[in-house]
Every structure is written in structure tokens, then in C-alpha cells.
Write a protein that holds these residues in place. Structure first.
Motif, PDB file in Angstrom:
ATOM      1  N   UNK A 103       5.594  -2.551   6.833  1.00  0.00           N
ATOM      2  CA  UNK A 103       5.192  -2.038   5.524  1.00  0.00           C
ATOM      3  C   UNK A 103       3.688  -2.105   5.312  1.00  0.00           C
ATOM      4  N   UNK A 104       3.021  -2.996   6.057  1.00  0.00           N
ATOM      5  CA  UNK A 104       1.570  -3.126   5.921  1.00  0.00           C
ATOM      6  C   UNK A 104       0.915  -3.041   7.293  1.00  0.00           C
ATOM      7  N   UNK A 105      -0.359  -2.709   7.291  1.00  0.00           N
ATOM      8  CA  UNK A 105      -1.097  -2.586   8.547  1.00  0.00           C
ATOM      9  C   UNK A 105      -2.532  -3.041   8.333  1.00  0.00           C
ATOM     10  N   UNK A 106      -3.197  -3.331   9.425  1.00  0.00           N
ATOM     11  CA  UNK A 106      -4.597  -3.749   9.351  1.00  0.00           C
ATOM     12  C   UNK A 106      -5.514  -2.536   9.271  1.00  0.00           C
ATOM     13  N   UNK A 107      -6.423  -2.590   8.310  1.00  0.00           N
ATOM     14  CA  UNK A 107      -7.505  -1.622   8.198  1.00  0.00           C
ATOM     15  C   UNK A 107      -8.789  -2.445   8.247  1.00  0.00           C
ATOM     16  N   UNK A 108      -9.327  -2.618   9.452  1.00  0.00           N
ATOM     17  CA  UNK A 108     -10.414  -3.563   9.637  1.00  0.00           C
ATOM     18  C   UNK A 108      -9.890  -4.966   9.434  1.00  0.00           C
ATOM     19  N   UNK A 109     -10.460  -5.698   8.507  1.00  0.00           N
ATOM     20  CA  UNK A 109     -10.017  -7.062   8.219  1.00  0.00           C
ATOM     21  C   UNK A 109      -9.099  -7.142   7.004  1.00  0.00           C
ATOM     22  N   UNK A 110      -8.650  -5.988   6.534  1.00  0.00           N
ATOM     23  CA  UNK A 110      -7.834  -5.930   5.318  1.00  0.00           C
ATOM     24  C   UNK A 110      -6.458  -5.370   5.622  1.00  0.00           C
ATOM     25  N   UNK A 111      -5.437  -5.973   5.012  1.00  0.00           N
ATOM     26  CA  UNK A 111      -4.093  -5.435   5.108  1.00  0.00           C
ATOM     27  C   UNK A 111      -3.867  -4.432   3.982  1.00  0.00           C
ATOM     28  N   UNK A 112      -3.363  -3.255   4.341  1.00  0.00           N
ATOM     29  CA  UNK A 112      -3.133  -2.181   3.383  1.00  0.00           C
ATOM     30  C   UNK A 112      -1.723  -1.631   3.576  1.00  0.00           C
ATOM     31  N   UNK A 113      -1.195  -0.881   2.599  1.00  0.00           N
ATOM     32  CA  UNK A 113       0.122  -0.258   2.776  1.00  0.00           C
ATOM     33  C   UNK A 113       0.119   0.724   3.949  1.00  0.00           C
ATOM     34  N   UNK A 114       1.128   0.657   4.778  1.00  0.00           N
ATOM     35  CA  UNK A 114       1.253   1.596   5.890  1.00  0.00           C
ATOM     36  C   UNK A 114       1.575   2.994   5.380  1.00  0.00           C
ATOM     37  N   UNK A 115       2.479   3.059   4.403  1.00  0.00           N
ATOM     38  CA  UNK A 115       2.949   4.345   3.869  1.00  0.00           C
ATOM     39  C   UNK A 115       2.320   4.518   2.484  1.00  0.00           C
ATOM     40  N   UNK A 116       1.123   5.071   2.500  1.00  0.00           N
ATOM     41  CA  UNK A 116       0.248   5.022   1.330  1.00  0.00           C
ATOM     42  C   UNK A 116       0.792   5.732   0.090  1.00  0.00           C
ATOM     43  N   UNK A 117       1.681   6.709   0.287  1.00  0.00           N
ATOM     44  CA  UNK A 117       2.203   7.484  -0.845  1.00  0.00           C
ATOM     45  C   UNK A 117       3.665   7.174  -1.169  1.00  0.00           C
ATOM     46  N   UNK A 118       4.247   6.221  -0.485  1.00  0.00           N
ATOM     47  CA  UNK A 118       5.687   5.990  -0.595  1.00  0.00           C
ATOM     48  C   UNK A 118       6.042   5.026  -1.723  1.00  0.00           C
ATOM     49  N   UNK A 119       7.182   5.299  -2.348  1.00  0.00           N
ATOM     50  CA  UNK A 119       7.835   4.325  -3.221  1.00  0.00           C
ATOM     51  C   UNK A 119       8.735   3.476  -2.328  1.00  0.00           C
ATOM     52  N   UNK A 120       8.641   2.159  -2.484  1.00  0.00           N
ATOM     53  CA  UNK A 120       9.420   1.237  -1.659  1.00  0.00           C
ATOM     54  C   UNK A 120      10.526   0.633  -2.523  1.00  0.00           C
ATOM     55  N   UNK A 121      11.782   0.884  -2.139  1.00  0.00           N
ATOM     56  CA  UNK A 121      12.923   0.383  -2.899  1.00  0.00           C
ATOM     57  C   UNK A 121      13.495  -0.872  -2.246  1.00  0.00           C
ATOM     58  N   UNK A 122      13.770  -1.868  -3.050  1.00  0.00           N
ATOM     59  CA  UNK A 122      14.509  -3.041  -2.609  1.00  0.00           C
ATOM     60  C   UNK A 122      15.140  -3.674  -3.838  1.00  0.00           C
ATOM     61  N   UNK A 123      16.092  -4.578  -3.636  1.00  0.00           N
ATOM     62  CA  UNK A 123      16.746  -5.174  -4.798  1.00  0.00           C
ATOM     63  C   UNK A 123      15.811  -6.138  -5.496  1.00  0.00           C
ATOM     64  N   UNK A 124      16.020  -6.317  -6.787  1.00  0.00           N
ATOM     65  CA  UNK A 124      15.186  -7.226  -7.579  1.00  0.00           C
ATOM     66  C   UNK A 124      15.303  -8.653  -7.060  1.00  0.00           C
ATOM     67  N   UNK A 125      16.504  -9.047  -6.655  1.00  0.00           N
ATOM     68  CA  UNK A 125      16.699 -10.402  -6.128  1.00  0.00           C
ATOM     69  C   UNK A 125      15.887 -10.593  -4.857  1.00  0.00           C
ATOM     70  N   UNK A 126      15.915  -9.597  -3.984  1.00  0.00           N
ATOM     71  CA  UNK A 126      15.179  -9.687  -2.722  1.00  0.00           C
ATOM     72  C   UNK A 126      13.676  -9.757  -2.968  1.00  0.00           C
ATOM     73  N   UNK A 127      13.183  -8.936  -3.866  1.00  0.00           N
ATOM     74  CA  UNK A 127      11.747  -8.914  -4.163  1.00  0.00           C
ATOM     75  C   UNK A 127      11.293 -10.243  -4.758  1.00  0.00           C
ATOM     76  N   UNK A 128      12.108 -10.813  -5.623  1.00  0.00           N
ATOM     77  CA  UNK A 128      11.760 -12.102  -6.214  1.00  0.00           C
ATOM     78  C   UNK A 128      11.705 -13.205  -5.150  1.00  0.00           C
ATOM     79  N   UNK A 129      12.663 -13.193  -4.229  1.00  0.00           N
ATOM     80  CA  UNK A 129      12.645 -14.232  -3.187  1.00  0.00           C
ATOM     81  C   UNK A 129      11.512 -14.000  -2.200  1.00  0.00           C
ATOM     82  N   UNK A 130      11.199 -12.741  -1.945  1.00  0.00           N
ATOM     83  CA  UNK A 130      10.070 -12.426  -1.064  1.00  0.00           C
ATOM     84  C   UNK A 130       8.796 -13.096  -1.592  1.00  0.00           C
TER      85      UNK A 130
END
Length: 282
Positions: free
Chosen positions: A120-147
Motif C-alpha cells: 500500500x505504500x512505497x518509498x519516494x526518496x526517504x519518504x513513504x507515500x501511497x502506492x496507489x495515489x488515486x485509490x480509495x482503500x476499503x477495509x473494515x473499521x475493526x481492522x483499521x482500528x487494530x492496525x
């Protein structure tokens, strides 16, 4: 890359990398003489597990199921421990289809363990950025909270490097969400508390991605659950419900991890009746 079409749907498996995980952990309490008949094991007691995102093209949209293990996200110790012999080459896979990461509209994350979420993320120089810059990322609320707030067990697989750069891209749901007509995510729990599966209904055809409550074809027995599962009884209950319903519907089972099958159909005796095989298997 393997691909198959059904009506307006096109499924393509991208190269997301490969791990080799301990077979005992992947089959839990099931004795090795049983599971090793169904899935090969190497001399380190490891089984090959792909981490290949499934690109779905439908109604002018490009959806990904899962994101691969990324590139440059794992250190040498992690690569050794997880048996990583190949990292992701998602951008190269997309380029072969005249697409880029900018063309991905949605990423459907069944859960956010490192082997699903590192891409979901990638290195851009020394910074981590979204790999899929225009995408909406879906996951469950429970999963996101535990993440974001892992416990003493889950902190080993929920990494801030995989969630901090994508905060503005994430959209969560409770029990179920329909991201496009006929394409739904369903919260199941089991493998993780927030684990979800994906179902697709289109023109009388049915598809199901059961993610890590059934990571390979060898896990079709409802009692064969992973030692990695946080809530194994929830995995068993979900498998009892969803596998039977899918078989009754003559559904295609779609796999992210399987080293042999990209998709298959089973009859009521769990004999393979149709299949899409991986072109190069171990």
C-alpha cells in the motif's frame, strides 16, 4: 500473468511477490502427514505462498484485491524469516496492461497484515507515500482500528509504515459494503478480528475471495485453520457458512496466496471441476 474473463469482469493476477511460511503454522493443529499430502513442503518445512493482488476491471473501474508485499519494505532478517525470495513488481505488471498505479480506483483490503498491506505504500526518496495515489482503500473499521492500535500479538504484523501514509485514502465499513454493483466486502473476523471476505455476483456467475480464512485450496476443510488465526472458532464458523454457500452456487474461489491455483470451482465432494492454474508453480 494469468487472466480470465466472465461477462464484463476481467480478473488478472499481478506479481506481488512470494513468501515461504512454516507449514505447521499455516495448518495449525493438523498433523503434517495429512496437510503435506495436499500442499508441498520444502526441506525447511515451509510452503510457498504467493502474495499476488487480483486486478478486477469492471464498469470502467480498476480494483485491486490486496496489495502484495511491496518492494524495499522488508529488511534482510524479515526476508529470511518470512522466506521472501521475490518482492513485488506491481508497477511492471500494470505497465504490461498499459496501466499505472494512478489508474487504480479502489483497493479492497481483507485485512492489513504485512503480507497483504506492505504494497500500500512505497518509498519516494526517504519518504513513504501511497502506492496507489488515486485509490480509495476499503477495509473494515475493526481492522483499521487494530492496525493503528495493535496489541502485543498483532504489533508484529500491523506496521505504522503501512498505514500512516494512506490515512486520507481509507474508507471503513462495519458489517458489509458494496463498492460497485455486485461487489461486496463482508466482515467475518477469524484470522484477525477485522478480517473480511469479498463476494462478486455478476450475470448469474458467483465469485468469492475468502482471503486468509482459506488462503489455499488445501484449506477447504472447515477445521483446517491457521495457527496465525487470532480467533480460530470465528474462522471455522465463517468457513462453514461461506464455503457451503459458494459451492451450492457453483462459485469461483479466488486466491491471493495459492501457489498453484488462481481460481477454481468445487463440486459438493470438493473435487475441482474448473480451474485457472498458475503458469509457473513449484
Amino acid at each position: 500473468m494469468e487472466q480470465f474473463k466472465a461477462g464484463e469482469l476481467t480478473f488478472t493476477w499481478l506479481n506481488g511477490g512470494v513468501t515461504h511460511m512454516d507449514g505447521g503454522a499455516m495448518f495449525g493443529v493438523v498433523p503434517k502427514p495429512l496437510w503435506s499430502k495436499k500442499y508441498p513442503v520444502n526441506d525447511k518445512n515451509q510452503i510457498e505462498l504467493r502474495t499476488d493482488p487480483i486486478l478486477i476491471q469492471y464498469k470502467g473501474k480498476n480494483l485491486l484485491i490486496e496489495s502484495g508485499i511491496g518492494n524495499g519494505k522488508l529488511n534482510e532478517k524479515q526476508k529470511r524469516n518470512y522466506g521472501v525470495t521475490e518482492e513485488s513488481s506491481i508497477e511492471s505488471s500494470l505497465k504490461q496492461m498499459n496501466l499505472s498505479t494512478e489508474d487504480i480506483d479502489m483497493v479492497l483490503m481483507t485485512h492489513l497484515h504485512f503480507d497483504h498491506a506492505c504494497g500500500l505504500t512505497k518509498w519516494d526518496g526517504n519518504e513513504l507515500v501511497p502506492t496507489f495515489e488515486n485509490a480509495v482503500i476499503y477495509t473494515s473499521a475493526i481492522e483499521w482500528d487494530e492496525m493503528k492500535n495493535p496489541n502485543i500479538r498483532s504489533q508484529n504484523t500491523y506496521w505504522k509504515e503501512n498505514w500512516e501514509p494512506i490515512t486520507d485514502h481509507v474508507r471503513t465499513f462495519e458489517e458489509e459494503v458494496e463498492v460497485l454493483p455486485g461487489i461486496k466486502m463482508h466482515h467475518t473476523g477469524g484470522h484477525s478480528n477485522g478480517h473480511s471476505i469479498i463476494t462478486i455476483d455478476h450475470n448469474g456467475e458467483h465469485f468469492i475471495h475468502m482471503a486468509d480464512i482459506m488462503p489455499t485450496h488445501a484449506h477447504s476443510n472447515v477445521l483446517w485453520v491457521l495457527a496465525y488465526d487470532d480467533y480460530p472458532m470465528d474462522s471455522i464458523r465463517a468457513k462453514q457458512k461461506w464455503i457451503k454457500e459458494a459451492v451450492d452456487k457453483n462459485a469461483w474461489f479466488l486466491f491471493y496466496h495459492d501457489a498453484f491455483y488462481r481460481a477454481l470451482k468445487w463440486n459438493e465432494k470438493y473435487e475441482v471441476t474448473e480451474k485457472v492454474e498458475r503458469e509457473t508453480s513449484i
